[in-house]
Structures are given as C-alpha cells and as structure tokens.
Design a protein around this motif. Structure first.
Motif, PDB file in Angstrom:
ATOM      1  N   GLU A 131       0.491   9.355  -8.116  1.00 25.15           N
ATOM      2  CA  GLU A 131       0.088   7.976  -7.782  1.00 25.15           C
ATOM      3  C   GLU A 131      -1.587   8.099  -7.798  1.00 25.15           C
ATOM      4  OE1 GLU A 131       1.943   6.823  -4.261  1.00 25.15           O
ATOM      5  OE2 GLU A 131       0.829   8.158  -2.904  1.00 25.15           O
ATOM      6  N   ARG A 132      -2.182   6.893  -8.008  1.00 21.99           N
ATOM      7  CA  ARG A 132      -3.554   6.947  -7.926  1.00 21.99           C
ATOM      8  C   ARG A 132      -4.202   7.020  -6.533  1.00 21.99           C
ATOM      9  NH1 ARG A 132      -4.470   1.467 -10.673  1.00 21.99           N
ATOM     10  NH2 ARG A 132      -3.019   1.249  -9.006  1.00 21.99           N
ATOM     11  N   PRO A 133      -5.193   7.820  -6.282  1.00 27.65           N
ATOM     12  CA  PRO A 133      -5.773   8.059  -4.974  1.00 27.65           C
ATOM     13  C   PRO A 133      -6.081   6.778  -4.440  1.00 27.65           C
ATOM     14  CG  PRO A 133      -7.264   8.716  -6.572  1.00 27.65           C
ATOM     15  CD  PRO A 133      -5.996   8.276  -7.322  1.00 27.65           C
ATOM     16  N   PHE A 134      -5.742   6.628  -3.141  1.00 26.87           N
ATOM     17  CA  PHE A 134      -6.150   5.295  -2.076  1.00 26.87           C
ATOM     18  C   PHE A 134      -5.417   4.134  -2.500  1.00 26.87           C
ATOM     19  CE2 PHE A 134      -9.935   7.799  -2.868  1.00 26.87           C
ATOM     20  CZ  PHE A 134     -10.095   8.242  -1.562  1.00 26.87           C
ATOM     21  N   THR A 135      -4.107   4.353  -3.138  1.00 26.43           N
ATOM     22  CA  THR A 135      -3.094   3.417  -3.603  1.00 26.43           C
ATOM     23  C   THR A 135      -1.864   3.361  -2.679  1.00 26.43           C
ATOM     24  OG1 THR A 135      -2.316   4.292  -5.570  1.00 26.43           O
ATOM     25  CG2 THR A 135      -4.089   2.847  -5.946  1.00 26.43           C
ATOM     26  N   GLY A 136      -1.618   4.513  -2.087  1.00 25.97           N
ATOM     27  CA  GLY A 136      -0.198   4.694  -1.668  1.00 25.97           C
ATOM     28  C   GLY A 136      -0.095   4.084  -0.424  1.00 25.97           C
ATOM     29  N   LYS A 137       0.928   3.491   0.241  1.00 27.53           N
ATOM     30  CA  LYS A 137       0.943   2.876   1.297  1.00 27.53           C
ATOM     31  C   LYS A 137       0.881   3.713   2.708  1.00 27.53           C
ATOM     32  CE  LYS A 137       5.856   3.306   0.854  1.00 27.53           C
ATOM     33  NZ  LYS A 137       7.262   2.731   0.624  1.00 27.53           N
ATOM     34  N   TYR A 138       0.842   5.258   2.564  1.00 23.16           N
ATOM     35  CA  TYR A 138       0.739   6.135   3.817  1.00 23.16           C
ATOM     36  C   TYR A 138      -0.355   6.747   3.705  1.00 23.16           C
ATOM     37  CZ  TYR A 138       5.744   5.208   3.945  1.00 23.16           C
ATOM     38  OH  TYR A 138       7.064   4.667   3.914  1.00 23.16           O
ATOM     39  N   THR A 140      -2.660   5.774   7.199  1.00 24.77           N
ATOM     40  CA  THR A 140      -1.980   5.352   8.428  1.00 24.77           C
ATOM     41  C   THR A 140      -1.964   6.149   9.545  1.00 24.77           C
ATOM     42  OG1 THR A 140       0.051   6.029   7.561  1.00 24.77           O
ATOM     43  CG2 THR A 140      -0.455   3.745   6.801  1.00 24.77           C
ATOM     44  N   ASP A 141      -2.024   5.798  10.609  1.00 20.31           N
ATOM     45  CA  ASP A 141      -1.801   6.830  11.706  1.00 20.31           C
ATOM     46  C   ASP A 141      -0.434   6.447  12.581  1.00 20.31           C
ATOM     47  OD1 ASP A 141      -2.802   4.655  13.005  1.00 20.31           O
ATOM     48  OD2 ASP A 141      -4.540   5.746  13.838  1.00 20.31           O
ATOM     49  N   GLU A 142       0.393   5.483  12.117  1.00 21.24           N
ATOM     50  CA  GLU A 142       1.399   5.226  13.151  1.00 21.24           C
ATOM     51  C   GLU A 142       2.465   6.510  13.541  1.00 21.24           C
ATOM     52  OE1 GLU A 142       5.010   1.996  13.030  1.00 21.24           O
ATOM     53  OE2 GLU A 142       3.967   2.256  11.255  1.00 21.24           O
ATOM     54  N   SER A 144      -6.562  13.055   8.521  1.00 14.83           N
ATOM     55  CA  SER A 144      -7.225  12.165   7.406  1.00 14.83           C
ATOM     56  C   SER A 144      -8.040  12.987   6.707  1.00 14.83           C
ATOM     57  CB  SER A 144      -8.200  11.119   8.267  1.00 14.83           C
ATOM     58  OG  SER A 144      -8.949  10.535   7.335  1.00 14.83           O
ATOM     59  N   SER A 145      -7.523  13.099   5.376  1.00 14.51           N
ATOM     60  CA  SER A 145      -8.315  14.066   4.588  1.00 14.51           C
ATOM     61  C   SER A 145      -9.409  13.413   3.644  1.00 14.51           C
ATOM     62  CB  SER A 145      -7.412  14.863   3.769  1.00 14.51           C
ATOM     63  OG  SER A 145      -6.921  14.042   2.855  1.00 14.51           O
ATOM     64  N   SER A 146      -9.367  12.021   3.409  1.00 15.12           N
ATOM     65  CA  SER A 146     -10.247  11.131   3.037  1.00 15.12           C
ATOM     66  C   SER A 146     -10.163  11.605   1.535  1.00 15.12           C
ATOM     67  CB  SER A 146     -11.631  11.351   3.231  1.00 15.12           C
ATOM     68  OG  SER A 146     -11.807  11.092   4.653  1.00 15.12           O
ATOM     69  N   CYS A 147      -8.795  11.962   0.973  1.00  8.17           N
ATOM     70  CA  CYS A 147      -8.613  12.359  -0.331  1.00  8.17           C
ATOM     71  C   CYS A 147      -8.038  11.347  -1.250  1.00  8.17           C
ATOM     72  CB  CYS A 147      -7.861  13.871  -0.748  1.00  8.17           C
ATOM     73  SG  CYS A 147      -6.268  13.590  -0.128  1.00  8.17           S
ATOM     74  N   GLY A 148      -7.390  10.421  -0.268  1.00 10.51           N
ATOM     75  CA  GLY A 148      -6.654   9.395  -1.133  1.00 10.51           C
ATOM     76  C   GLY A 148      -5.219   9.117  -0.947  1.00 10.51           C
ATOM     77  N   TRP A 149      -4.782  10.428  -0.541  1.00  8.04           N
ATOM     78  CA  TRP A 149      -3.447  10.593  -0.252  1.00  8.04           C
ATOM     79  C   TRP A 149      -2.792  11.120   1.042  1.00  8.04           C
ATOM     80  CZ3 TRP A 149      -5.869  12.699  -4.832  1.00  8.04           C
ATOM     81  CH2 TRP A 149      -5.359  12.150  -5.805  1.00  8.04           C
TER      82      TRP A 149
END
Length: 184
Positions: free
Chosen positions: A81-88, A91-93, A114-119
């Motif tokens: 999937e494209r980075p920064f598009t997935g639902k998780y 999130t930090d729930e 949080s790795s800031s990689c988009g996934w």
C-alpha cells in the motif's frame, strides 16, 4: 402509478447492476465477534480465526474467493500500500493486531512505535512463530520479507533500524492487519 414505482425501483437497482456487471464487489467483508469465546471471524472467510494457530495450506485461487481484492493483492501477490494511506500507520490505540487473511495474532500495540515511514511499525512480534521470514530481492535490493506464520500471507518487511530493545522495525501494510482494541 405502477410505472412510477417501476421507474423508482429501476433507479435504485441500475447502479447495483452496473457495478456487478463491471466486476465490482458490492458486498462488504464484515467482521463479527463473539465476546463469550473471544473469537473474531470474518464473514465469508472460513480460514479466519484468532484462536486457531493451525498452519494453513490454502491455494491462491481459494484465497481470491474469500479475500477482498485489495487485501488479496497485498497478502497473496506481495503488493504494497502507498505510504501514509493505511488506517494504522499513525494510531496509538491500545490493543492487538491480527493477520487480515487468517486472524493469526501478530503484534501487541505495546510493541508499536512511530517510525514516520508511512506504515505501521513494530519492534517485536507477539510470538516467535507468528511471523516467518524469507529473503526478498524483488526490487533490486536485499530485504527480509515478513510473512504470516499461519497462512504465509505477505505482511511487509523487517529492517534493522528499529528502537531498543530489539533494534528491529517490522514495517507492515495496514491492509494486512486487523486491529482489536483492548476495550473489546
């Protein structure tokens, strides 16, 4: 009056007919839960169970029948999937992440960072058998592919640039994961 009723019915049914004729799936994949047994299943997918850890040997043709097209593309064809598009990814729930194909328990949210990689990224898997690995040279670079230990579905990749205590980064596709909050 009868023709007006027929016209209104046609207006509602025609879009559904067009979607089906074009090969679009108009039925949504649904999740059902049974709190008494703490079992999660997906309607239409007989291989999905968050309690059964028996290794699956299911053909790609059968997976294609029970998985939504986008999940099939990632999990069976190793799409990404494209980075920064997935639902998780952001999130930090608190809760548990399961394989979207078979329901195998993969990660606890306490291992997410949080790795800031988009996934979504995790530093350790739930159980050493929950994820298996194989060499991946598919895009001209050496990587380690992460696969579900139960169904063999593609989850993402493993990198050696994660935080302590493991130094690992399990970089996963959100679409390959199902999340169940601790509150459930």
């Amino acid at each position: 009056m009868k023709s007006k009723t027929q016209f209104i019915s046609l207006c509602f049914l025609l879009p559904l007919f067009i979607l089906q004729a074009c090969g679009q799936n108009t039925k949504k994949q649904t999740k059902s839960t049974s709190m008494e047994n703490n079992i999660i299943t997906k309607s239409g997918n007989p291989y999905y169970s968050n309690t059964d850890t028996t290794k699956l040997n299911v053909s790609d043709a059968e997976w294609k029948k029970v998985l939504p097209a986008d999940v099939y593309a990632v999990m069976r064809e190793a799409d990404t999937e494209r980075p920064f598009t997935g639902k998780y990814w952001n999130t930090d729930e608190k809760g548990t992440y399961y394989c979207a194909s078979c329901g195998n328990k993969l990660f606890r949210s306490t291992a997410k960072f949080s790795s800031s990689c988009g996934w979504p990224s995790f530093f350790e898997q739930d159980d050493k058998k929950s994820i298996v690995f194989k060499e991946d040279n598919s895009i001209g670079m050496e990587r380690i592919e992460a696969l579900c230990g139960r169904c063999g579905g593609h989850l993402g990749h493993l990198f050696d640039d994660g935080p302590a205590p493991t130094g690992k980064r399990y970089c996963m596709n959100s679409i390959a994961l199902d999340f169940v909050p601790d509150s459930k």
